[in-house]
Scaffold this active site. Structure first.
Site, PDB file in Angstrom:
ATOM      1  N   HIS A  72       0.833  -1.197   0.000  1.00  0.00           N
ATOM      2  CA  HIS A  72       0.000   0.000   0.000  1.00  0.00           C
ATOM      3  C   HIS A  72       0.869   1.250   0.000  1.00  0.00           C
ATOM      4  O   HIS A  72       1.885   1.321   0.690  1.00  0.00           O
ATOM      5  CB  HIS A  72      -0.915   0.022   1.220  1.00  0.00           C
ATOM      6  CG  HIS A  72      -2.051  -0.943   1.128  1.00  0.00           C
ATOM      7  ND1 HIS A  72      -3.095  -0.959   2.025  1.00  0.00           N
ATOM      8  CD2 HIS A  72      -2.322  -1.941   0.247  1.00  0.00           C
ATOM      9  CE1 HIS A  72      -3.950  -1.911   1.692  1.00  0.00           C
ATOM     10  NE2 HIS A  72      -3.493  -2.523   0.628  1.00  0.00           N
ATOM     11  N   TYR A 195      -9.554   4.595   7.809  1.00  0.00           N
ATOM     12  CA  TYR A 195      -9.751   4.923   9.219  1.00  0.00           C
ATOM     13  C   TYR A 195     -10.869   5.947   9.282  1.00  0.00           C
ATOM     14  O   TYR A 195     -10.707   7.077   8.823  1.00  0.00           O
ATOM     15  CB  TYR A 195      -8.479   5.505   9.826  1.00  0.00           C
ATOM     16  CG  TYR A 195      -7.351   4.518  10.013  1.00  0.00           C
ATOM     17  CD1 TYR A 195      -7.067   4.009  11.276  1.00  0.00           C
ATOM     18  CD2 TYR A 195      -6.569   4.094   8.944  1.00  0.00           C
ATOM     19  CE1 TYR A 195      -6.027   3.107  11.479  1.00  0.00           C
ATOM     20  CE2 TYR A 195      -5.528   3.197   9.125  1.00  0.00           C
ATOM     21  CZ  TYR A 195      -5.261   2.706  10.393  1.00  0.00           C
ATOM     22  OH  TYR A 195      -4.233   1.809  10.575  1.00  0.00           O
ATOM     23  N   PRO A 287      -4.143  -0.748  19.008  1.00  0.00           N
ATOM     24  CA  PRO A 287      -3.883  -1.155  17.624  1.00  0.00           C
ATOM     25  C   PRO A 287      -4.079  -0.065  16.579  1.00  0.00           C
ATOM     26  O   PRO A 287      -3.782  -0.298  15.407  1.00  0.00           O
ATOM     27  CB  PRO A 287      -4.892  -2.291  17.410  1.00  0.00           C
ATOM     28  CG  PRO A 287      -6.005  -1.991  18.361  1.00  0.00           C
ATOM     29  CD  PRO A 287      -5.357  -1.377  19.565  1.00  0.00           C
ATOM     30  N   LYS A 291       1.275  -0.752  15.344  1.00  0.00           N
ATOM     31  CA  LYS A 291       2.673  -0.791  15.776  1.00  0.00           C
ATOM     32  C   LYS A 291       3.067  -2.052  16.544  1.00  0.00           C
ATOM     33  O   LYS A 291       4.263  -2.325  16.693  1.00  0.00           O
ATOM     34  CB  LYS A 291       2.974   0.424  16.658  1.00  0.00           C
ATOM     35  CG  LYS A 291       2.916   1.739  15.922  1.00  0.00           C
ATOM     36  CD  LYS A 291       3.966   1.795  14.840  1.00  0.00           C
ATOM     37  CE  LYS A 291       3.650   2.836  13.801  1.00  0.00           C
ATOM     38  NZ  LYS A 291       4.161   2.507  12.486  1.00  0.00           N
ATOM     39  N   TYR A 379       3.662   6.292  10.563  1.00  0.00           N
ATOM     40  CA  TYR A 379       2.848   5.148  10.143  1.00  0.00           C
ATOM     41  C   TYR A 379       3.689   4.119   9.384  1.00  0.00           C
ATOM     42  O   TYR A 379       3.544   2.911   9.606  1.00  0.00           O
ATOM     43  CB  TYR A 379       1.695   5.644   9.265  1.00  0.00           C
ATOM     44  CG  TYR A 379       0.607   4.630   9.039  1.00  0.00           C
ATOM     45  CD1 TYR A 379      -0.384   4.413   9.988  1.00  0.00           C
ATOM     46  CD2 TYR A 379       0.545   3.882   7.865  1.00  0.00           C
ATOM     47  CE1 TYR A 379      -1.397   3.490   9.777  1.00  0.00           C
ATOM     48  CE2 TYR A 379      -0.461   2.955   7.639  1.00  0.00           C
ATOM     49  CZ  TYR A 379      -1.429   2.762   8.602  1.00  0.00           C
ATOM     50  OH  TYR A 379      -2.417   1.841   8.401  1.00  0.00           O
TER      51      TYR A 379
END
Length: 390
Positions: A72, A195, A287, A291, A379
């Site tokens: 991604h 998200y 979560p 990580k 991220y």
């Protein structure tokens, strides 16, 4: 019985450490209380930082990852009926990969066994001695002792290794929400993770493969899973993901569901004498920031390098710096995960003022290149910090 490194726990941290040590000619024995089938099928994380994929690939354990992993280049933040893409690769030059932890474990188990590795499932570790390093365990109804030079505690929060570090400090935070997670046999409704922040609560659309979706809903920590029928789950997901342009969520058979409370936890130090903690034995993150698995991998990269230096030169300098080195990265990931959690979840106790502040923050993150770059940098994963050899 004797080995150089006793590895407690056959999750991704323990298996990867054993594999990396093998590449350096260092012997290890992996002891795991659960059976192989359980270990290879327990549902866990599925998003890998580029540093994680790099070490799997470079160590020879990435063949299937490269073949079926989904790379991604961006991620979507969705709120107020609209989606906003964060171009991860454009901002950082790096990527993330969707590849389930279950698949990593299968790959590493197969690799260790093919290389003649000693991985013992169904072996209950009863105690560890960090000073005269040894492990007491039960297998086949008999209690035995494994002597070693070092012990790697990769056995999670509830294992025996974390309590064997005396005089440490613990830091923790409980969150007023949990995740209801599902696996569904349906093609994902998105090419990249979504998200979603919504007044009814957070939602996440993740993926497992081109035919399997992984989705989550924010729920109260004491929520009753039995209260959620398939129809209710899909209705609530559709509501929270809804956009003004008519985006549609694909539905399908739900094959797995669970509720996971959210918390942050760190123990310091992550080393006592000849015992070293790695992964969930030393730290837990909510979560939201993806990580947990990646932190475990970075821990064992640092530990494997330190052990390799010890056996190559006799120097314990890198081992002495292990705890400080990994904790720097742990606390950065803890903060990012805390930040993402508060940015995206709906706090049931929040005032109208606090909710307006949350929306303003979201608007800033998606409209400012600097703010987007900060999210993207964390991220995709920061570089692994090595202990100093000076």
């Amino acid at each position: 019985m004797r080995t150089q490194v006793a590895v407690i726990g056959a999750g991704p941290a323990g298996l990867l450490l054993s594999h990396l040590l093998h590449l350096q000619g260092i012997e290890s024995v992996v002891l795991e209380s659960r059976d192989r089938d359980y270990v290879e099928h327990r549902q866990r994380a599925g998003l890998l930082e580029q540093g994680t994929t790099d070490v799997l690939r470079e160590s020879g354990a990435g063949e299937r990852l490269d073949r079926v992993g989904l790379v991604h280049h961006g991620v979507e933040l969705r709120f107020g009926g609209a989606g906003h893409r964060i171009p991860l690769t454009g901002l950082t030059g790096r990527t993330v990969t969707v590849y389930a932890q279950t698949e990593i474990v299968k790959d590493l188990v197969a690799k260790r066994l093919a290389d003649g590795g000693d991985v013992r499932f169904g072996t209950e570790v009863l105690a560890v001695d960090p000073s005269a390093p040894s492990v007491t365990y039960r297998s086949g109804g008999e209690t035995r002792t494994l002597d070693c030079d070092y012990i790697a505690g990769c056995d999670g929060f509830h294992g025996v290794c974390r309590p064997a570090v005396p005089g440490g400090r613990t830091f923790s935070r409980e969150y007023p929400f949990a995740w209801l997670g599902i696996l569904a046999d349906v093609a994902p409704s998105t090419d990249e993770l979504i998200y979603a922040q919504h007044d009814r609560g957070f939602a996440l659309h993740s993926l497992r493969s081109p035919k399997v979706s992984r989705l989550y809903l924010q729920v109260p920590p004491d929520e009753d899973l039995a209260a959620w029928s398939d129809a209710r789950i899909w209705d609530e997901l559709a509501t929270r993901f809804a956009t003004d342009d008519g985006w549609k969520l694909h539905e399908g058979p739900i094959t797995d569901r669970s509720i996971t409370p959210m918390r942050s936890f760190v123990t310091e130090p992550m080393r006592h004498d000849r015992l070293f903690l790695a992964g969930d034995a030393g730290h837990i993150v909510p979560p939201t920031g993806a990580k947990g698995l990646n932190l475990a991998v970075s821990d064992v990269i640092v530990l494997a390098r330190a052990l390799a230096e010890r056996y190559a030169s006799g120097s314990e300098t890198l081992l002495d710096g292990y705890s400080d080195a990994v904790l720097r990265r742990v606390w950065r990931a803890e903060h990012f995960s805390y930040w993402m959690t508060h940015l995206l979840h709906t706090d049931p106790a929040a005032s109208d003022f606090e909710r307006r502040m949350q929306r303003a923050h979201l608007d800033y993150v998606v409209s400012s290149e600097a703010a987007s770059a900060s999210l993207a940098e964390n991220y995709v994963g920061l570089p692994v910090t090595w202990p100093s050899a000076d």
